[in-house]
Design a protein around this motif. Sequence first.
Motif, short mmCIF file in Angstrom:
data_model
loop_
_atom_site.label_atom_id
_atom_site.label_comp_id
_atom_site.label_asym_id
_atom_site.label_seq_id
_atom_site.Cartn_x
_atom_site.Cartn_y
_atom_site.Cartn_z
N UNK A 189 6.69 3.61 1.34
CA UNK A 189 7.40 2.35 1.13
C UNK A 189 8.89 2.47 1.47
N UNK A 190 9.41 3.69 1.57
CA UNK A 190 10.83 3.89 1.85
C UNK A 190 11.14 3.99 3.34
N UNK A 191 10.15 3.72 4.19
CA UNK A 191 10.37 3.83 5.64
C UNK A 191 11.41 2.81 6.10
N UNK A 192 12.28 3.26 6.98
CA UNK A 192 13.29 2.36 7.53
C UNK A 192 13.56 2.72 8.98
N UNK A 193 13.62 1.67 9.81
CA UNK A 193 13.88 1.85 11.24
C UNK A 193 15.08 1.04 11.70
N UNK A 194 15.71 0.33 10.78
CA UNK A 194 16.81 -0.53 11.15
C UNK A 194 16.36 -1.93 11.51
#
Length: 179
Positions: free
Chosen positions: A62-67
């Motif tokens: 759930x903490x995935x981030x790609x911008x």
Amino acid sequence: MTAFDGLTPGTWTLDPAHTAAGFTVRHAGISKARGQFGEVEGTLVVGEGASELRFEAVLKVASITTGNPDRDNHLRSADFFDAETFPEIRFVSTEVRGDSLVGDLTIRDVTKSVTLDFSYEGTATDPFGTYRAGFTGETKISRKEFGLTWNAALEAGGVLVSDEVRISIESEFVAPTAA
């Protein structure tokens, strides 16, 4: 990696504030998309020698981030990682082989053995008196082998998301309190 000078035996704790776990994939065959996981946990268990070194990391999906919030939500969905059903990605080392760390990577309840190019970056005491050790690791995987099969065909041929994913981790561990 032939020596672990400065590592004291015991269980070291991963410092998430000084750790980055990320990935890179080809996008549309013409560029790269990058992302990382903001929530990472882990331990490093150090024995008396290299064969007794064990590393474990847990990434919170759930903490995935790609911008890009829309892409992040798509990656969390059932099309990709399915964060609701499979909330964690886990790596557990099984062996140190020279400059490589072999271990089991689990994504979406699929476990495969992977080999990371692995570097011990050394130890240092920070200005607050905390003894730390640094490591880096990189590997490539086939996302399809882990059930990550969503894709879209491109009009000019090819697919939107490459199968090959480059994974990297830069990690810092805090020594056992007795160290």
